[in-house]
Scaffold this active site. Sequence first.
Site, PDB file in Angstrom:
ATOM      1  N   LYS A 179      29.841  13.191 -11.813  1.00  0.00           N
ATOM      2  CA  LYS A 179      28.678  13.054 -10.921  1.00  0.00           C
ATOM      3  C   LYS A 179      28.656  14.189  -9.920  1.00  0.00           C
ATOM      4  O   LYS A 179      29.711  14.602  -9.410  1.00  0.00           O
ATOM      5  CB  LYS A 179      28.735  11.723 -10.168  1.00  0.00           C
ATOM      6  N   GLY A 195      12.410  -1.956  -4.665  1.00  0.00           N
ATOM      7  CA  GLY A 195      12.301  -0.544  -5.004  1.00  0.00           C
ATOM      8  C   GLY A 195      11.408  -0.352  -6.213  1.00  0.00           C
ATOM      9  O   GLY A 195      11.795  -0.684  -7.336  1.00  0.00           O
ATOM     10  N   VAL A 196      10.201   0.153  -5.994  1.00  0.00           N
ATOM     11  CA  VAL A 196       9.263   0.357  -7.100  1.00  0.00           C
ATOM     12  C   VAL A 196       8.916   1.841  -7.228  1.00  0.00           C
ATOM     13  O   VAL A 196       7.752   2.227  -7.307  1.00  0.00           O
ATOM     14  CB  VAL A 196       7.998  -0.519  -6.960  1.00  0.00           C
ATOM     15  N   GLY A 197       9.966   2.644  -7.261  1.00  0.00           N
ATOM     16  CA  GLY A 197       9.805   4.066  -7.506  1.00  0.00           C
ATOM     17  C   GLY A 197       9.721   4.328  -8.995  1.00  0.00           C
ATOM     18  O   GLY A 197       9.120   3.557  -9.743  1.00  0.00           O
ATOM     19  N   LYS A 198      10.351   5.400  -9.447  1.00  0.00           N
ATOM     20  CA  LYS A 198      10.213   5.807 -10.847  1.00  0.00           C
ATOM     21  C   LYS A 198      10.785   4.793 -11.832  1.00  0.00           C
ATOM     22  O   LYS A 198      10.278   4.653 -12.942  1.00  0.00           O
ATOM     23  CB  LYS A 198      10.869   7.175 -11.048  1.00  0.00           C
ATOM     24  N   GLY A 244      11.786   1.297 -10.849  1.00  0.00           N
ATOM     25  CA  GLY A 244      11.281  -0.031 -10.533  1.00  0.00           C
ATOM     26  C   GLY A 244       9.841  -0.267 -10.951  1.00  0.00           C
ATOM     27  O   GLY A 244       9.482  -1.356 -11.412  1.00  0.00           O
TER      28      GLY A 244
END
Length: 358
Positions: free
Chosen positions: A86, A186-189, A191
């Site tokens: 990472k 979380g409703v980004g890419k 969600g």
Amino acid sequence: MKLLTKKYLKSFSDYDDHLFVFKEEDKQSGLFAYVAIHNNNLGPATGGTRVFNYLSEKDAITDALRLSRAMTYKAALAGVGFGGGKGVIYLHKGEKKNKQMMQRYAKFINDINDTYCEYTTGEDVGLDQEDVELMTETSKFIVGSKGKAGDPSPFAALSCYYAIKESVNFLLKKKNLKGTKVAVKGVGKVGSVLVDFLVEEGCAVYISDINRNAIDDVKRKYPNVISVENYEISKLDVDIYSPCAMGGEFTNVNVNNLNCKIICGAANNQLVSPNVGNSLKEIGIWYIPDYVTNCGGLINVIDQLESSGYKKERVTKRIIKVKKTVAEILRKSLVENIPTNLIADSMAQEKIFAKHGK
């Protein structure tokens, strides 16, 4: 490029006998980055790069250590023939990434591959498709480029969706998700795509996000989806709570505020420490380990490294296997009376150290 010593790294509780941890600092571009290589027993290390305004250098190193270990375990249970690594780019307060910084980071990735070991990287929080395309110009060790694997987010959402389906089937004895109450934080890419799947299945969906625009985008698409404040979402009386934002959400204290039956989300490192799994088990909440649920992103991006080139059909066939993994984790947890996170860790360790020993 500086190689951090094991003596120094042992002062971090998240150090897990990592192979290497590299530091790169370039004043001209503003780059301040770390790459942690956790393990490559099962194959070359891979893992995205996170760009974040960390509070301290210690926090950045800790994130790299934790996320790289999770990548090793994710790759092992996904059966993709890779190890875990990472990268993190440490932005100081008020600092923003820039083109020169990303190009310099790509050279850092080249240096690691040329001098120490193979490591491929790509998108994560704060690093987007535009950054991937820019870094690809400098390094051949960048995955997820357009025309090949592309954005991993929809595939992380897909694996999370399959994990939800299997957990509901196994634990709630429901063959489909119709009427299942799911709260997505979380409703980004990732969600937002998960919400697509859930609405299509007839779920009652609740959402929250710190970004009002993200909420509005979902509401325009699905007026019946209910939005709540971020601090309320985890307390809702629902079947599934699905964290899809940043990690480090659950502690031994705040789990007592949960009112869900199952936690199954795509956020990384959701448990502050492994013993939180015990706390969840004690209060009767089932936790589907995050590195299992979000494996679709990894499966997608590394497919472009296949000798035959990227094939979406192969990716989707591999992702659906997460249902079998989830069922095995839940079954073993029931039989052995051990928290699911420890069961998943044990299953991953068996694969990682089967031929090499620890």
